[in-house]
Design a protein around this motif. Structure first.
Motif, short mmCIF file in Angstrom:
data_model
loop_
_atom_site.label_atom_id
_atom_site.label_comp_id
_atom_site.label_asym_id
_atom_site.label_seq_id
_atom_site.Cartn_x
_atom_site.Cartn_y
_atom_site.Cartn_z
N THR A 281 49.67 37.06 25.56
CA THR A 281 49.04 37.03 26.88
C THR A 281 49.04 38.42 27.50
O THR A 281 49.90 39.26 27.19
N LEU A 282 48.10 38.66 28.39
CA LEU A 282 47.95 39.97 29.01
C LEU A 282 48.95 40.14 30.14
O LEU A 282 49.23 39.21 30.90
N ALA A 283 49.47 41.36 30.26
CA ALA A 283 50.49 41.65 31.26
C ALA A 283 49.87 41.73 32.66
O ALA A 283 48.82 42.34 32.84
N GLY A 284 50.53 41.11 33.66
CA GLY A 284 50.11 41.21 35.05
C GLY A 284 49.07 40.20 35.46
O GLY A 284 48.45 40.37 36.51
N TYR A 285 48.86 39.14 34.68
CA TYR A 285 47.81 38.18 35.05
C TYR A 285 48.15 37.43 36.34
O TYR A 285 47.34 37.35 37.25
N ASP A 286 49.37 36.87 36.42
CA ASP A 286 49.73 36.07 37.59
C ASP A 286 49.71 36.88 38.88
O ASP A 286 49.38 36.35 39.94
N GLN A 287 50.04 38.17 38.81
CA GLN A 287 50.09 38.98 40.01
C GLN A 287 48.71 39.40 40.50
O GLN A 287 48.54 39.69 41.70
N ASN A 288 47.72 39.48 39.60
CA ASN A 288 46.43 40.06 39.97
C ASN A 288 45.25 39.13 39.81
O ASN A 288 44.11 39.53 40.04
N LYS A 289 45.48 37.88 39.42
CA LYS A 289 44.33 37.01 39.12
C LYS A 289 43.52 36.68 40.37
O LYS A 289 42.30 36.55 40.30
N LYS A 290 44.18 36.55 41.53
CA LYS A 290 43.46 36.17 42.75
C LYS A 290 42.47 37.25 43.16
O LYS A 290 41.29 36.98 43.42
N ILE A 291 42.92 38.51 43.23
CA ILE A 291 42.02 39.60 43.63
C ILE A 291 40.93 39.80 42.59
O ILE A 291 39.79 40.16 42.90
N ALA A 292 41.26 39.56 41.29
CA ALA A 292 40.25 39.71 40.24
C ALA A 292 39.13 38.69 40.42
O ALA A 292 37.95 39.02 40.25
N TRP A 293 39.47 37.45 40.75
CA TRP A 293 38.44 36.44 40.98
C TRP A 293 37.54 36.82 42.16
O TRP A 293 36.31 36.68 42.11
N ILE A 294 38.15 37.30 43.24
CA ILE A 294 37.37 37.64 44.44
C ILE A 294 36.41 38.79 44.15
O ILE A 294 35.21 38.74 44.46
N VAL A 295 36.94 39.87 43.54
CA VAL A 295 36.10 41.04 43.26
C VAL A 295 34.98 40.68 42.28
O VAL A 295 33.83 41.11 42.44
N SER A 296 35.30 39.88 41.27
CA SER A 296 34.29 39.50 40.28
C SER A 296 33.17 38.70 40.94
O SER A 296 31.98 38.91 40.65
N ALA A 297 33.52 37.79 41.83
CA ALA A 297 32.49 36.99 42.51
C ALA A 297 31.58 37.88 43.35
O ALA A 297 30.35 37.70 43.37
N VAL A 298 32.16 38.87 44.03
CA VAL A 298 31.35 39.77 44.85
C VAL A 298 30.42 40.61 43.99
O VAL A 298 29.22 40.76 44.29
N VAL A 299 30.94 41.15 42.88
CA VAL A 299 30.12 41.99 42.00
C VAL A 299 28.97 41.19 41.39
O VAL A 299 27.82 41.65 41.33
N ILE A 300 29.25 39.98 40.93
CA ILE A 300 28.21 39.15 40.31
C ILE A 300 27.15 38.78 41.35
O ILE A 300 25.94 38.79 41.07
N ALA A 301 27.58 38.47 42.57
CA ALA A 301 26.61 38.13 43.62
C ALA A 301 25.71 39.31 43.94
O ALA A 301 24.49 39.15 44.08
N LEU A 302 26.29 40.52 44.03
CA LEU A 302 25.47 41.70 44.30
C LEU A 302 24.51 41.98 43.15
O LEU A 302 23.35 42.36 43.37
N SER A 303 24.97 41.80 41.90
CA SER A 303 24.10 42.03 40.75
C SER A 303 22.91 41.08 40.75
O SER A 303 21.78 41.47 40.47
N MET A 304 23.17 39.83 41.06
CA MET A 304 22.07 38.84 41.11
C MET A 304 21.10 39.19 42.22
O MET A 304 19.87 39.04 42.06
N LEU A 305 21.61 39.67 43.35
CA LEU A 305 20.73 40.03 44.45
C LEU A 305 19.84 41.21 44.09
O LEU A 305 18.63 41.20 44.32
N ILE A 306 20.45 42.24 43.46
CA ILE A 306 19.67 43.42 43.07
C ILE A 306 18.64 43.06 42.00
O ILE A 306 17.49 43.51 42.03
N SER A 307 19.03 42.21 41.03
CA SER A 307 18.09 41.80 39.98
C SER A 307 16.93 41.03 40.57
O SER A 307 15.78 41.18 40.14
#
Length: 293
Positions: free
Chosen positions: A110-136
């Motif tokens: 398993t990858l190191a630091g998953y439990d500590q950083n998974k919440k912020i990773a989900w939030i940032v990923s959702a924002v980036v995907i939403a912006l990409s879809m908007l630009i496309s």
């Protein structure tokens, strides 16, 4: 006074029939019991590969398979790179695996630091995907209009020429004189087929958004895993697209330099490779010469 703590066994009774002492140690867990399973399964091994780094590579550079190269999965990384991230599907699948904690390194750890950083990773990923879809969506709404106008312009010009071209007027000569023959008007060029116009729209979109080469565009338009246009329609789209191939090669070269830290010679080889970007040698030379401009 009688000592009750030490009572000797009655004489004359066989040893096998005498009372046996009750053991005080609990029985060992059976192999099929939960306790036995827990004893056999050790703690989950943690990799020295960072979850945050893997997530950022999957989110930002997944099309280049950098996340799989980072985890040591070179074979699937090359396959992902040469298929443009499975035309985007593989990129999304790997990102979901990383975000859900299901991604592992080459040794299955398993990858190191998953439990500590998974919440912020989900939030940032959702924002980036939403912006990409908007630009496309904005680009898709703007590009077809320009490309369709460019494709229809020759047809409109031909129709305009037909309307302004003076027609020959038949005149009847006196009865004694023979009637002169008039030449038939030349046929008007047929309109561009709808498939050809669609191929031109796609070629324009790939050139602007992905900076592809002319050969790369043709391959993408005709590929059974791509757009699946006919060879004639794809050739029309490639021949009529408004693209600066040198500028596309330079954009690709800078992307490789900034995102993958490749050397100029490696970039040149990637630009001209038939398994890479398929630019011409002259276009690749132009990109290397202006790489640091």
């Amino acid at each position: 006074m009688t000592d009750t703590n030490h009572i000797s066994a009655p004489t004359g009774i066989p040893a096998t029939q005498q009372e046996q002492p009750i053991p005080l140690t609990p029985p060992a867990p059976q192999p099929g019991s939960p306790a036995g399973s827990a004893a056999r399964s050790g703690p989950m091994l943690v990799s020295n590969k960072s979850f945050v780094v893997t997530w950022l590579f999957a989110l930002l550079l997944g099309i280049f398979a950098v996340d799989r190269f980072y985890l040591g999965k070179v074979g699937t990384g090359l396959l992902k790179l040469f298929t443009f991230g499975g035309l985007g599907v593989w990129v999304l699948v790997d990102l979901i695996l990383v975000l859900t904690g299901a991604q592992r390194d080459k040794q299955g750890r398993t990858l190191a630091g998953y439990d500590q950083n998974k919440k912020i990773a989900w939030i940032v990923s959702a924002v980036v995907i939403a912006l990409s879809m908007l630009i496309s969506g904005v680009n898709a709404a703007a590009n077809p209009t320009d490309a369709t106008s460019a494709a229809v312009a020759p047809v409109a010009a031909a129709d305009s020429a037909e309307m302004t071209e003076p027609k020959a007027v038949e005149t009847t000569a006196p009865e004694a004189a023979p009637v002169e023959e008039t030449k038939a008007p030349e046929p008007v060029a047929p309109a561009v087929p709808a498939e050809y116009s669609s191929a031109l729209v796609k070629a324009t979109s790939y050139s602007k958004n992905m900076n592809m080469s002319k050969s790369g565009l043709y391959g993408q338009l005709t590929s059974e895993y791509g757009e699946r246009f006919s060879p004639e329609a794809a050739q029309y789209g490639v021949d009529n697209v408004q693209a600066d191939w040198n500028a596309n090669a330079l954009a690709k070269a800078k992307s490789y330099q900034e995102n993958m830290a490749m050397s100029p010679e490696s970039i040149r080889e990637q630009l001209t490779s038939e398994y890479g970007e398929q630019f011409t040698a002259e276009e690749a030379d132009f990109a290397i010469q202006h790489l640091n401009d």
